[in-house]
Design an enzyme around this catalytic site. Sequence first.
Site, PDB file in Angstrom:
ATOM      1  NE  ARG A 164      -0.823   6.224  18.562  1.00 20.73           N
ATOM      2  CZ  ARG A 164      -1.576   5.996  19.642  1.00 20.73           C
ATOM      3  NH1 ARG A 164      -1.245   5.024  20.499  1.00 20.73           N
ATOM      4  NH2 ARG A 164      -2.663   6.696  19.875  1.00 20.73           N
ATOM      5  CB  SER A 238      -2.753  11.648  15.747  1.00 22.56           C
ATOM      6  OG  SER A 238      -3.937  11.506  16.480  1.00 22.56           O
ATOM      7  CD  GLU A 334       0.153   8.421  15.532  1.00 22.15           C
ATOM      8  OE1 GLU A 334      -0.027   9.156  16.510  1.00 22.15           O
ATOM      9  OE2 GLU A 334      -0.729   7.679  15.065  1.00 22.15           O
TER      10      GLU A 334
HETATM   11  C1  LIG Z   1      -9.105   9.045  10.751  1.00 22.53           C
HETATM   12  C2  LIG Z   1      -7.940   8.263  11.307  1.00 22.53           C
HETATM   13  C3  LIG Z   1      -7.897   7.971  12.670  1.00 22.53           C
HETATM   14  C4  LIG Z   1      -6.834   7.236  13.216  1.00 22.53           C
HETATM   15  N1  LIG Z   1      -6.856   6.956  14.553  1.00 22.53           N
HETATM   16  C5  LIG Z   1      -5.849   6.234  15.100  1.00 22.53           C
HETATM   17  C6  LIG Z   1      -5.872   5.899  16.502  1.00 22.53           C
HETATM   18  O1  LIG Z   1      -6.799   6.232  17.232  1.00 22.53           O
HETATM   19  N2  LIG Z   1      -4.827   5.180  17.002  1.00 22.53           N
HETATM   20  C7  LIG Z   1      -3.792   4.768  16.216  1.00 22.53           C
HETATM   21  O2  LIG Z   1      -2.897   4.113  16.748  1.00 22.53           O
HETATM   22  N3  LIG Z   1      -3.754   5.058  14.893  1.00 22.53           N
HETATM   23  C8  LIG Z   1      -4.745   5.771  14.321  1.00 22.53           C
HETATM   24  N4  LIG Z   1      -4.709   6.088  12.979  1.00 22.53           N
HETATM   25  C9  LIG Z   1      -3.555   5.654  12.190  1.00 22.53           C
HETATM   26  C10 LIG Z   1      -3.757   4.327  11.423  1.00 22.53           C
HETATM   27  O3  LIG Z   1      -5.114   3.989  11.359  1.00 22.53           O
HETATM   28  C11 LIG Z   1      -2.992   3.177  12.075  1.00 22.53           C
HETATM   29  O4  LIG Z   1      -1.634   3.487  12.175  1.00 22.53           O
HETATM   30  C12 LIG Z   1      -3.152   1.870  11.284  1.00 22.53           C
HETATM   31  O5  LIG Z   1      -2.586   0.790  12.004  1.00 22.53           O
HETATM   32  C13 LIG Z   1      -2.501   1.930   9.902  1.00 22.53           C
HETATM   33  O6  LIG Z   1      -2.899   0.764   9.190  1.00 22.53           O
HETATM   34  P1  LIG Z   1      -2.751   0.689   7.625  1.00 22.53           P
HETATM   35  O7  LIG Z   1      -3.079  -0.697   7.220  1.00 22.53           O
HETATM   36  O8  LIG Z   1      -3.542   1.762   6.991  1.00 22.53           O
HETATM   37  O9  LIG Z   1      -1.191   0.946   7.456  1.00 22.53           O
HETATM   38  P2  LIG Z   1      -0.451   1.722   6.271  1.00 22.53           P
HETATM   39  O10 LIG Z   1      -0.733   3.170   6.392  1.00 22.53           O
HETATM   40  O11 LIG Z   1      -0.732   1.055   4.986  1.00 22.53           O
HETATM   41  O12 LIG Z   1       1.062   1.465   6.695  1.00 22.53           O
HETATM   42  C14 LIG Z   1       1.565   2.019   7.892  1.00 22.53           C
HETATM   43  C15 LIG Z   1       2.994   1.500   8.124  1.00 22.53           C
HETATM   44  O13 LIG Z   1       2.972   0.101   8.351  1.00 22.53           O
HETATM   45  C16 LIG Z   1       3.729  -0.602   7.354  1.00 22.53           C
HETATM   46  N5  LIG Z   1       2.932  -1.807   7.058  1.00 22.53           N
HETATM   47  C17 LIG Z   1       1.621  -1.858   6.713  1.00 22.53           C
HETATM   48  N6  LIG Z   1       1.215  -3.135   6.624  1.00 22.53           N
HETATM   49  C18 LIG Z   1       2.290  -3.909   6.890  1.00 22.53           C
HETATM   50  C19 LIG Z   1       2.509  -5.320   6.962  1.00 22.53           C
HETATM   51  N7  LIG Z   1       1.541  -6.216   6.731  1.00 22.53           N
HETATM   52  N8  LIG Z   1       3.761  -5.763   7.247  1.00 22.53           N
HETATM   53  C20 LIG Z   1       4.771  -4.882   7.478  1.00 22.53           C
HETATM   54  N9  LIG Z   1       4.626  -3.536   7.440  1.00 22.53           N
HETATM   55  C21 LIG Z   1       3.397  -3.069   7.155  1.00 22.53           C
HETATM   56  C22 LIG Z   1       3.843   0.368   6.205  1.00 22.53           C
HETATM   57  O14 LIG Z   1       5.001   0.114   5.420  1.00 22.53           O
HETATM   58  C23 LIG Z   1       3.907   1.707   6.907  1.00 22.53           C
HETATM   59  O15 LIG Z   1       5.207   1.950   7.394  1.00 22.53           O
HETATM   60  C24 LIG Z   1      -5.776   6.808  12.394  1.00 22.53           C
HETATM   61  C25 LIG Z   1      -5.804   7.101  11.012  1.00 22.53           C
HETATM   62  C26 LIG Z   1      -6.884   7.811  10.480  1.00 22.53           C
HETATM   63  C27 LIG Z   1      -6.935   8.088   9.007  1.00 22.53           C
END
Ligand SMILES: Cc1cc2nc3c(=O)[nH]c(=O)nc-3n(C[C@H](O)[C@H](O)[C@H](O)COP(=O)(O)OP(=O)(O)OC[C@H]3O[C@@H](n4cnc5c(N)ncnc54)[C@H](O)[C@@H]3O)c2cc1C
Length: 339
Positions: A164, A238, A334
């Site tokens: 992570r 998580s 996380e």
């Molecule tokens: C129900 C649920 C289940 C999940 N299960 C998992 C799992 O099994 N495994 C896991 O690893 N994660 C899991 N997650 C967490 C999440 O899905 C991941 O971390 C995912 O990669 C976040 O993507 P996002 O586009 O929503 O990022 P955001 O929440 O929009 O951003 C997350 C971070 O990344 C940065 N960021 C976003 N996009 C960019 C970009 N293009 N360039 C630079 N920085 C950027 C943001 O500034 C922030 O710091 C889960 C979340 C939920 C709600």
Amino acid sequence: MLQIQENVSLKNFNTFGIDTHARYFVEIAHEDELVELFADPQWQQTERLVIGGGSNLLLVNDFAGLVIRMNIRGIEHRISHNDVFVEAGGGEVWNDLVNFCVAREYAGIENLSLIPGSVGASPIQNIGAYGVELKDAFISCKVFEIATSAFKIFTKDDCKFGYRESVFKNQVKGQYIIVSVKFHLSLIPNINTQYGAIGQELANRGIASPTIKDVSQVVSHIRVSKLPDPSTIGNAGSFFKNPLISIEEFNAIYAKFPDVVNYPGGDGLIKLAAGWLIEQCGWKGKTAGNTGTWKNQALVLVNHGGATGQEVYNFSSQIIDSVYTKFGVMLQREVNIIS
Ligand SMILES: Cc1cc2nc3c(=O)[nH]c(=O)nc-3n(C[C@H](O)[C@H](O)[C@H](O)COP(=O)(O)OP(=O)(O)OC[C@H]3O[C@@H](n4cnc5c(N)ncnc54)[C@H](O)[C@@H]3O)c2cc1C
């Protein structure tokens, strides 16, 4: 021409459903728009938050700067013998990419089915699930360097992936925006059903020789049954990482709690199940004001409706304190805390 909006509610841009506002908000659909945006010195100097699907954020306060929502789309793919090379825009929905690959029998990311969020965010915390991490299929990503407005390539080594973790959360935090990601997949599947309930669920379905489509469907089924759907109940998956501890620390905990749930953590470390630690402290299914833990998984904090980011944050601090008091283990969040 870029549209910069003012005082935009972020409620629909974070899966916790926290209602905070961004002073400025812009959506980026093409790489050139990043160059255009940062040609204006105002945006170089303004505090920024880049978001994709908002599924790994806790918005504690209104954001006084510029929120940049990444919406660069497109998936390209090329086959060479049994190797498949796929490049996806940072604004693609991660699970759409998984479905695109599974439908064409491009193997490698099927265990990462149904993880919410965008392709561009996937390297940030090296997303992982069911025994597979993004880094296993990652070749490189194309980034926009804010200070110079130049596009650069980060290789797998450059990204310094860990559990992570990546360079983007640490050494170069806030300096780059990920615009696209390149993956190496294969036409020859390396089916991985060792982790969690995948094997059991395949057996329940009478599947002895699973395809990657089977794995994807089973993983999706297990996830839906275990995790709350953010469209119904706000959450960010998580909330805490599974702690990695030394053998000595583990032995001390094991002596007092022989049923402690643990896995090999690599590099001689032991990974503890944070959900188990939290549950042992009596938090599973607890409600506190508008927040609480999910009834089926104590690792997931939820918004029961109208929770503020501060309320969720304070609740998470109480959990950290009680786990530390009982086990001597300091949980790390996380979820990215935006305050
Ligand atoms: C129900 C649920 C289940 C999940 N299960 C998992 C799992 O099994 N495994 C896991 O690893 N994660 C899991 N997650 C967490 C999440 O899905 C991941 O971390 C995912 O990669 C976040 O993507 P996002 O586009 O929503 O990022 P955001 O929440 O929009 O951003 C997350 C971070 O990344 C940065 N960021 C976003 N996009 C960019 C970009 N293009 N360039 C630079 N920085 C950027 C943001 O500034 C922030 O710091 C889960 C979340 C939920 C709600």
